[in-house]
Scaffold this motif. Sequence first.
Motif, short mmCIF file in Angstrom:
data_model
loop_
_atom_site.label_atom_id
_atom_site.label_comp_id
_atom_site.label_asym_id
_atom_site.label_seq_id
_atom_site.Cartn_x
_atom_site.Cartn_y
_atom_site.Cartn_z
N LEU A 1 48.83 38.87 48.75
CA LEU A 1 49.00 39.11 47.32
C LEU A 1 47.98 40.13 46.84
CD1 LEU A 1 49.11 35.40 46.01
CD2 LEU A 1 50.94 36.72 47.07
N LYS A 2 48.41 41.01 45.97
CA LYS A 2 47.48 41.88 45.26
C LYS A 2 47.38 41.29 43.86
CE LYS A 2 46.69 46.66 43.86
NZ LYS A 2 47.25 48.03 43.91
N VAL A 3 46.17 40.89 43.49
CA VAL A 3 45.95 40.15 42.25
C VAL A 3 45.01 40.95 41.35
CG1 VAL A 3 45.03 38.00 41.28
CG2 VAL A 3 46.30 37.96 43.44
N ARG A 4 45.32 40.98 40.07
CA ARG A 4 44.46 41.60 39.06
C ARG A 4 44.09 40.54 38.03
NH1 ARG A 4 43.89 47.51 38.86
NH2 ARG A 4 45.00 48.20 40.68
N ALA A 5 42.82 40.55 37.62
CA ALA A 5 42.36 39.57 36.62
C ALA A 5 41.34 40.24 35.71
CB ALA A 5 41.74 38.36 37.31
N ARG A 6 41.22 39.69 34.49
CA ARG A 6 40.28 40.25 33.53
C ARG A 6 38.85 40.23 34.04
NH1 ARG A 6 43.71 37.23 30.64
NH2 ARG A 6 42.28 35.49 30.48
N ASN A 7 38.47 39.12 34.66
CA ASN A 7 37.11 38.97 35.16
C ASN A 7 37.11 37.88 36.23
OD1 ASN A 7 37.18 36.47 33.70
ND2 ASN A 7 36.54 37.58 31.86
N LEU A 8 35.94 37.57 36.77
CA LEU A 8 35.85 36.58 37.85
C LEU A 8 36.25 35.18 37.39
CD1 LEU A 8 35.27 36.54 40.81
CD2 LEU A 8 32.86 36.13 40.31
N LYS A 9 35.92 34.84 36.15
CA LYS A 9 36.31 33.53 35.62
C LYS A 9 37.84 33.42 35.55
CE LYS A 9 35.69 30.46 31.69
NZ LYS A 9 35.07 30.23 30.40
N HIS A 10 38.50 34.44 35.07
CA HIS A 10 39.97 34.47 35.01
C HIS A 10 40.55 34.35 36.42
CE1 HIS A 10 43.81 36.98 33.97
NE2 HIS A 10 44.10 35.73 34.23
N TYR A 11 39.99 35.12 37.37
CA TYR A 11 40.47 35.07 38.75
C TYR A 11 40.30 33.67 39.33
CZ TYR A 11 40.96 35.83 43.69
OH TYR A 11 41.36 35.71 44.99
N SER A 12 39.13 33.09 39.12
CA SER A 12 38.85 31.75 39.61
C SER A 12 39.85 30.73 39.05
CB SER A 12 37.42 31.35 39.26
OG SER A 12 37.15 30.04 39.69
N GLY A 13 40.14 30.82 37.76
CA GLY A 13 41.12 29.93 37.14
C GLY A 13 42.50 30.10 37.75
N PHE A 14 42.89 31.35 38.02
CA PHE A 14 44.18 31.59 38.66
C PHE A 14 44.25 30.91 40.03
CE2 PHE A 14 46.32 34.19 41.89
CZ PHE A 14 47.63 33.98 41.50
#
Length: 159
Positions: free
Chosen positions: A108-121
């Motif tokens: 998967l190629k994943v984009r997130a606002r920040n590390l907290k957003h990525y972690s939540g995903f």
Amino acid sequence: MQLDATDLKILQQLQTDGRISNQDLADKVFLSPSSCLRRVRALEEAGIIHHYCAVIDATKVGIEVEAFVQVTMRRDVEDWHENFSRALQQWPEVVATYIITGDANYLLKVRARNLKHYSGFVLERLYKTAGVLDIRSNIVLQTLKDTHQIAVELMQDQY
């Protein structure tokens, strides 16, 4: 559809500037505007030109994290592939998905606002999806090359 040298020039120009006017495109590939337009439409109808889009600089719109995530599935879960494929369509963070060879099933190629957003995903969606056995994340530190263009040199050997 059999591509010739003129078609390849058209594809190269459109990959560089998808908003080029038909007149300017025709001038660059040495065709009349009507002939150029016919060729572009034929490339679109054949599915060679898939779609047109604007490429956005993610960092300038507040998307700080890009990650490549390998996902390994449990094969004992019924319909694991279909369920995972459906879930992917609901996740805006996942911008590309590939079925791959090797130890994992998906990349998967994943984009997130920040590390907290990525972690939540990862914790609230990805890990909670039925059949997910393991994930391995690779956070992008710096992008050295990122293009959607297909080099004409690669296409020429084909035709």
